[in-house]
Scaffold this motif. Structure first.
Motif, PDB file in Angstrom:
ATOM      1  N   LYS A 187       0.807  -1.219   0.000  1.00 58.32           N
ATOM      2  CA  LYS A 187       0.000   0.000   0.000  1.00 58.32           C
ATOM      3  C   LYS A 187       0.842   1.272   0.000  1.00 58.32           C
ATOM      4  CE  LYS A 187      -3.899  -2.338   2.196  1.00 58.32           C
ATOM      5  NZ  LYS A 187      -4.841  -2.370   3.319  1.00 58.32           N
ATOM      6  N   PHE A 188       0.630   2.097  -1.031  1.00 58.86           N
ATOM      7  CA  PHE A 188       1.170   3.464  -1.114  1.00 58.86           C
ATOM      8  C   PHE A 188       2.689   3.559  -1.257  1.00 58.86           C
ATOM      9  CE2 PHE A 188      -2.853   3.846   1.304  1.00 58.86           C
ATOM     10  CZ  PHE A 188      -3.567   4.507   0.320  1.00 58.86           C
ATOM     11  N   GLY A 189       3.205   3.114  -2.403  1.00 59.05           N
ATOM     12  CA  GLY A 189       4.603   3.349  -2.750  1.00 59.05           C
ATOM     13  C   GLY A 189       5.556   2.309  -2.212  1.00 59.05           C
ATOM     14  N   SER A 190       6.422   1.736  -3.058  1.00 58.20           N
ATOM     15  CA  SER A 190       7.233   0.629  -2.605  1.00 58.20           C
ATOM     16  C   SER A 190       8.199   0.144  -3.681  1.00 58.20           C
ATOM     17  CB  SER A 190       6.318  -0.518  -2.183  1.00 58.20           C
ATOM     18  OG  SER A 190       5.316  -0.702  -3.161  1.00 58.20           O
ATOM     19  N   ARG A 191       8.799  -1.039  -3.413  1.00 56.66           N
ATOM     20  CA  ARG A 191       9.756  -1.629  -4.330  1.00 56.66           C
ATOM     21  C   ARG A 191       9.719  -3.146  -4.189  1.00 56.66           C
ATOM     22  NH1 ARG A 191      15.671  -0.260  -2.884  1.00 56.66           N
ATOM     23  NH2 ARG A 191      16.085  -2.477  -2.553  1.00 56.66           N
ATOM     24  N   VAL A 192      10.041  -3.844  -5.263  1.00 62.44           N
ATOM     25  CA  VAL A 192      10.190  -5.296  -5.208  1.00 62.44           C
ATOM     26  C   VAL A 192      11.547  -5.665  -5.773  1.00 62.44           C
ATOM     27  CG1 VAL A 192       9.392  -7.508  -6.130  1.00 62.44           C
ATOM     28  CG2 VAL A 192       7.734  -5.853  -5.286  1.00 62.44           C
ATOM     29  N   ASP A 193      12.298  -6.472  -5.018  1.00 64.69           N
ATOM     30  CA  ASP A 193      13.599  -6.973  -5.455  1.00 64.69           C
ATOM     31  C   ASP A 193      13.458  -8.430  -5.859  1.00 64.69           C
ATOM     32  OD1 ASP A 193      14.668  -4.540  -4.711  1.00 64.69           O
ATOM     33  OD2 ASP A 193      15.544  -5.277  -2.836  1.00 64.69           O
ATOM     34  N   LEU A 194      14.061  -8.785  -6.976  1.00 68.57           N
ATOM     35  CA  LEU A 194      14.167 -10.172  -7.406  1.00 68.57           C
ATOM     36  C   LEU A 194      15.619 -10.603  -7.280  1.00 68.57           C
ATOM     37  CD1 LEU A 194      12.042 -10.172 -10.686  1.00 68.57           C
ATOM     38  CD2 LEU A 194      11.629 -11.680  -8.746  1.00 68.57           C
ATOM     39  N   TYR A 195      15.856 -11.799  -6.736  1.00 67.12           N
ATOM     40  CA  TYR A 195      17.210 -12.348  -6.632  1.00 67.12           C
ATOM     41  C   TYR A 195      17.254 -13.631  -7.447  1.00 67.12           C
ATOM     42  CZ  TYR A 195      17.982  -8.978  -2.897  1.00 67.12           C
ATOM     43  OH  TYR A 195      18.105  -7.812  -2.175  1.00 67.12           O
ATOM     44  N   LEU A 196      18.014 -13.598  -8.541  1.00 66.18           N
ATOM     45  CA  LEU A 196      18.061 -14.689  -9.498  1.00 66.18           C
ATOM     46  C   LEU A 196      19.413 -15.390  -9.458  1.00 66.18           C
ATOM     47  CD1 LEU A 196      16.558 -12.656 -12.486  1.00 66.18           C
ATOM     48  CD2 LEU A 196      15.313 -13.933 -10.727  1.00 66.18           C
ATOM     49  N   PRO A 197      19.479 -16.650  -9.911  1.00 67.15           N
ATOM     50  CA  PRO A 197      20.770 -17.347  -9.955  1.00 67.15           C
ATOM     51  C   PRO A 197      21.754 -16.608 -10.850  1.00 67.15           C
ATOM     52  CG  PRO A 197      18.944 -18.892 -10.253  1.00 67.15           C
ATOM     53  CD  PRO A 197      18.360 -17.512 -10.341  1.00 67.15           C
ATOM     54  N   LEU A 198      23.025 -16.615 -10.470  1.00 65.47           N
ATOM     55  CA  LEU A 198      24.047 -16.011 -11.314  1.00 65.47           C
ATOM     56  C   LEU A 198      24.045 -16.699 -12.679  1.00 65.47           C
ATOM     57  CD1 LEU A 198      27.073 -15.603  -8.858  1.00 65.47           C
ATOM     58  CD2 LEU A 198      25.363 -13.906  -9.510  1.00 65.47           C
ATOM     59  N   GLY A 199      24.251 -15.921 -13.717  1.00 61.89           N
ATOM     60  CA  GLY A 199      24.250 -16.477 -15.062  1.00 61.89           C
ATOM     61  C   GLY A 199      22.902 -16.393 -15.751  1.00 61.89           C
ATOM     62  N   THR A 200      21.862 -16.026 -15.006  1.00 63.36           N
ATOM     63  CA  THR A 200      20.540 -15.850 -15.617  1.00 63.36           C
ATOM     64  C   THR A 200      20.593 -14.690 -16.606  1.00 63.36           C
ATOM     65  OG1 THR A 200      19.447 -16.620 -13.584  1.00 63.36           O
ATOM     66  CG2 THR A 200      18.103 -15.413 -15.168  1.00 63.36           C
ATOM     67  N   LYS A 201      20.021 -14.878 -17.778  1.00 61.44           N
ATOM     68  CA  LYS A 201      20.039 -13.829 -18.789  1.00 61.44           C
ATOM     69  C   LYS A 201      18.930 -12.816 -18.516  1.00 61.44           C
ATOM     70  CE  LYS A 201      19.988 -12.843 -23.733  1.00 61.44           C
ATOM     71  NZ  LYS A 201      19.904 -13.395 -25.106  1.00 61.44           N
ATOM     72  N   VAL A 202      19.323 -11.583 -18.186  1.00 67.13           N
ATOM     73  CA  VAL A 202      18.358 -10.515 -17.901  1.00 67.13           C
ATOM     74  C   VAL A 202      17.839  -9.939 -19.210  1.00 67.13           C
ATOM     75  CG1 VAL A 202      18.025  -8.265 -16.816  1.00 67.13           C
ATOM     76  CG2 VAL A 202      19.425  -9.991 -15.690  1.00 67.13           C
ATOM     77  N   ASN A 203      16.544  -9.715 -19.266  1.00 69.64           N
ATOM     78  CA  ASN A 203      15.901  -9.278 -20.496  1.00 69.64           C
ATOM     79  C   ASN A 203      15.432  -7.824 -20.444  1.00 69.64           C
ATOM     80  OD1 ASN A 203      14.935 -10.274 -23.148  1.00 69.64           O
ATOM     81  ND2 ASN A 203      12.914  -9.756 -22.359  1.00 69.64           N
ATOM     82  N   VAL A 204      15.789  -7.097 -19.365  1.00 69.92           N
ATOM     83  CA  VAL A 204      15.395  -5.692 -19.224  1.00 69.92           C
ATOM     84  C   VAL A 204      16.633  -4.832 -18.996  1.00 69.92           C
ATOM     85  CG1 VAL A 204      13.067  -6.120 -18.374  1.00 69.92           C
ATOM     86  CG2 VAL A 204      14.979  -6.053 -16.748  1.00 69.92           C
ATOM     87  N   LYS A 205      16.453  -3.530 -19.115  1.00 73.89           N
ATOM     88  CA  LYS A 205      17.542  -2.577 -18.899  1.00 73.89           C
ATOM     89  C   LYS A 205      17.169  -1.602 -17.793  1.00 73.89           C
ATOM     90  CE  LYS A 205      18.938  -2.758 -23.770  1.00 73.89           C
ATOM     91  NZ  LYS A 205      19.140  -1.966 -25.020  1.00 73.89           N
ATOM     92  N   LEU A 206      18.176  -0.936 -17.238  1.00 76.80           N
ATOM     93  CA  LEU A 206      17.931   0.078 -16.216  1.00 76.80           C
ATOM     94  C   LEU A 206      17.007   1.162 -16.759  1.00 76.80           C
ATOM     95  CD1 LEU A 206      21.433   0.600 -14.543  1.00 76.80           C
ATOM     96  CD2 LEU A 206      19.379  -0.364 -13.488  1.00 76.80           C
ATOM     97  N   ASN A 207      16.094   1.620 -15.905  1.00 76.96           N
ATOM     98  CA  ASN A 207      15.126   2.678 -16.207  1.00 76.96           C
ATOM     99  C   ASN A 207      14.018   2.237 -17.167  1.00 76.96           C
ATOM    100  OD1 ASN A 207      16.486   4.629 -14.580  1.00 76.96           O
ATOM    101  ND2 ASN A 207      17.968   4.896 -16.246  1.00 76.96           N
ATOM    102  N   GLU A 208      14.021   0.967 -17.539  1.00 76.11           N
ATOM    103  CA  GLU A 208      12.934   0.459 -18.376  1.00 76.11           C
ATOM    104  C   GLU A 208      11.663   0.315 -17.542  1.00 76.11           C
ATOM    105  OE1 GLU A 208      11.888  -3.619 -20.910  1.00 76.11           O
ATOM    106  OE2 GLU A 208      13.971  -3.005 -20.639  1.00 76.11           O
ATOM    107  N   LYS A 209      10.533   0.617 -18.144  1.00 74.32           N
ATOM    108  CA  LYS A 209       9.258   0.456 -17.460  1.00 74.32           C
ATOM    109  C   LYS A 209       8.803  -0.989 -17.563  1.00 74.32           C
ATOM    110  CE  LYS A 209       7.555   5.205 -17.951  1.00 74.32           C
ATOM    111  NZ  LYS A 209       6.470   6.077 -18.477  1.00 74.32           N
ATOM    112  N   ALA A 210       8.479  -1.572 -16.421  1.00 76.96           N
ATOM    113  CA  ALA A 210       8.024  -2.961 -16.379  1.00 76.96           C
ATOM    114  C   ALA A 210       6.522  -3.011 -16.128  1.00 76.96           C
ATOM    115  CB  ALA A 210       8.760  -3.721 -15.286  1.00 76.96           C
ATOM    116  N   VAL A 211       5.862  -3.984 -16.715  1.00 80.50           N
ATOM    117  CA  VAL A 211       4.431  -4.199 -16.511  1.00 80.50           C
ATOM    118  C   VAL A 211       4.261  -5.555 -15.842  1.00 80.50           C
ATOM    119  CG1 VAL A 211       2.174  -4.425 -17.607  1.00 80.50           C
ATOM    120  CG2 VAL A 211       3.866  -2.828 -18.544  1.00 80.50           C
ATOM    121  N   GLY A 212       3.674  -5.559 -14.647  1.00 79.35           N
ATOM    122  CA  GLY A 212       3.504  -6.786 -13.895  1.00 79.35           C
ATOM    123  C   GLY A 212       2.707  -7.837 -14.653  1.00 79.35           C
TER     124      GLY A 212
END
Length: 218
Positions: free
Chosen positions: A184-209
């Motif tokens: 409720k009212f402003g926040s953040r979610v952190d994901l912790y993935l295994p090393l070597g996982t290929k990330v498909n997003v870039k910094l400052n990119e807008k994500a849609v849940g």
């Protein structure tokens, strides 16, 4: 469509809105410009409450080889870090910051079994503060499947957030994209993935849940 976690607040806000409109109408009847201004201000805040608790229906294309965004917001962190609570080793962290105008529903980033779910009371530092992940009110949840093994996500309260809702319970099976909770009212979610996982997003990119693909397994 509104999230069930907002029903009570929306009802209280509606009652308050009606009462405020009646009071403003009585007090400022002889000052039309002030009457209109105050009514618009009250309406603005009511609409903000409604939009904050909106829960758009999204069809998720289930894919065991993909990690999807658990929330709407902006990608603010992509880096290798030491995760000290559960894994106690290095992981790839991807963080999504939600402003008050974002949808605040949390969705499961992948299907699998809940191995760990814990709530931590804490402070209410701004969500982008470096210590928010370890000092703010938060929940830690670990999901496991055959493709990625275990991944961890952490719901973190921000300066305005005062309550985290977490539906994940240890031992249950969950489905990618389903409702996992609410902040409720402003926040953040952190994901912790295994090393070597290929990330498909870039910094400052807008994500849609439930839509944006955060990482893939090649």
């Amino acid at each position: 469509m509104f999230h069930k976690e907002g029903y009570k607040i929306i009802f209280i806000s509606l009652v308050s809105f009606v009462a405020a409109i009646i009071l403003i109408d009585e007090i400022t009847a002889s000052i039309p410009w002030l009457r209109m201004t105050l009514m618009l201000v009250v309406l603005f805040f009511f609409v903000m409450i409604l939009q904050f608790f909106r829960n758009p229906k999204r069809t998720v294309a289930l894919n065991e080889n993909q990690i999807i965004a658990p929330v709407d917001g902006k990608v603010v962190v992509i880096e290798e870090v030491f995760e000290a609570e559960y894994f106690k080793d290095k992981r790839l962290q991807v963080s999504i910051f939600m402003s008050p105008i974002n949808v605040h529903v949390t969705r499961y980033a992948m299907s699998g079994k809940i191995n760990f779910s814990k709530y931590h009371p804490g402070k209410y530092l701004v969500a982008w503060h470096p210590k928010a992940s370890t000092e703010n009110e938060r929940t830690t949840v670990v999901i496991e499947n055959n493709t990625f093994g275990e991944i961890l996500y952490r719901q973190i309260a921000g300066a305005l957030a005062k309550r985290i809702v977490n539906y994940a319970q240890e031992g249950i099976q969950v489905i990618q994209g389903e409702d996992a909770g609410f902040i409720k009212f402003g926040s953040r979610v952190d994901l912790y993935l295994p090393l070597g996982t290929k990330v498909n997003v870039k910094l400052n990119e807008k994500a849609v849940g439930g839509k944006t693909i955060i990482a893939i397994k090649e």
